[in-house]
Design a protein around this motif. Structure first.
Motif, short mmCIF file in Angstrom:
data_model
loop_
_atom_site.label_atom_id
_atom_site.label_comp_id
_atom_site.label_asym_id
_atom_site.label_seq_id
_atom_site.Cartn_x
_atom_site.Cartn_y
_atom_site.Cartn_z
N HIS A 1 -7.77 -7.79 3.50
CA HIS A 1 -6.36 -8.11 3.29
C HIS A 1 -6.28 -9.19 2.21
CE1 HIS A 1 -6.23 -7.23 7.87
NE2 HIS A 1 -6.30 -6.10 7.18
N ILE A 2 -5.50 -8.95 1.20
CA ILE A 2 -5.41 -9.87 0.08
C ILE A 2 -4.22 -10.82 0.25
CG2 ILE A 2 -5.20 -10.06 -2.43
CD1 ILE A 2 -7.83 -8.73 -1.30
N TYR B 1 -3.14 -12.76 2.87
CA TYR B 1 -2.45 -13.05 4.13
C TYR B 1 -3.42 -13.05 5.30
CZ TYR B 1 -2.50 -7.96 4.76
OH TYR B 1 -2.88 -6.65 4.88
N ASP C 1 2.85 -11.75 6.17
CA ASP C 1 3.33 -11.05 4.98
C ASP C 1 4.22 -9.91 5.45
OD1 ASP C 1 3.48 -9.12 2.75
OD2 ASP C 1 2.06 -10.48 1.79
N GLU D 1 2.63 -6.14 4.30
CA GLU D 1 1.18 -6.30 4.24
C GLU D 1 0.43 -5.05 3.81
OE1 GLU D 1 1.31 -3.95 7.72
OE2 GLU D 1 2.67 -5.52 7.12
N ASP E 1 0.94 -3.22 1.41
CA ASP E 1 0.82 -3.24 -0.05
C ASP E 1 -0.39 -4.05 -0.51
OD1 ASP E 1 3.18 -1.83 -0.09
OD2 ASP E 1 4.42 -3.57 -0.54
N LYS E 2 -0.96 -4.85 0.38
CA LYS E 2 -2.05 -5.75 0.00
C LYS E 2 -3.34 -5.47 0.80
CE LYS E 2 1.38 -9.14 -1.21
NZ LYS E 2 2.09 -10.30 -0.73
N GLU F 1 -6.82 -3.61 0.73
CA GLU F 1 -7.73 -3.02 -0.25
C GLU F 1 -8.91 -2.39 0.46
OE1 GLU F 1 -9.10 -5.77 -3.19
OE2 GLU F 1 -7.16 -5.80 -4.22
#
Length: 141
Positions: free
Chosen positions: A57-58, A60, A118, A121, A123-124, A126
């Motif tokens: 998770h980028i 958050y 977030d 979340e 969307d973030k 990866e």
């Protein structure tokens, strides 16, 4: 947004949505459902014997409260660390830590509440490619 524009809202997730982690979620609180600005909260179901795709998770944090089942979360650069959580346990996942969740039961689903700081979340999230083979579940190095 003024106080008169803000309102308390109830959400009852009616159907599951497949996430980027390849696990079914029941979407609750998010920017999309209630206009949240700094929070998302959902129910995740891990089917018997299933696992999340390795991911990170980028930007958050994630807090998890296990409602039912036993889950092994492997984490680290090679997913070389693990922690087992079960009903009644909280789990914290910092931003940017590669991990995967594995349901340890072959017959029962695991369920948990997932909260993140977030509102969007997914969307973030990866995907994460493991650089070397990790030890089998239950045999962390």
């Amino acid at each position: 947004m003024t106080i008169s524009e803000r309102k308390v809202q109830a959400i009852r997730p009616e159907h599951e949505v497949m996430t980027q982690q390849r696990l079914p979620y029941f979407i609750g609180i998010s920017g999309q459902t209630v206009g949240a600005q700094g929070l998302s909260m959902h129910i995740v179901v891990i089917p018997p014997g299933a696992r999340a795709a390795p991911h990170q998770h980028i930007g958050y944090e994630t807090g998890i409260y296990v409602l039912a089942g036993r889950v092994c979360t492997r984490w680290g650069e090679r997913l070389e660390n693990e922690v087992v959580s079960e009903a009644g346990d909280f789990l914290f996942v910092p931003p940017g830590v590669p991990h995967e969740a594995i349901n340890l039961s072959e017959t029962e689903s695991a369920r948990a509440v997932v909260a993140r700081n977030d509102p969007a979340e997914q969307d973030k999230v990866e995907p994460y490619v493991v650089t070397a083979a990790a030890a089998p579940v239950g045999q962390a190095r």
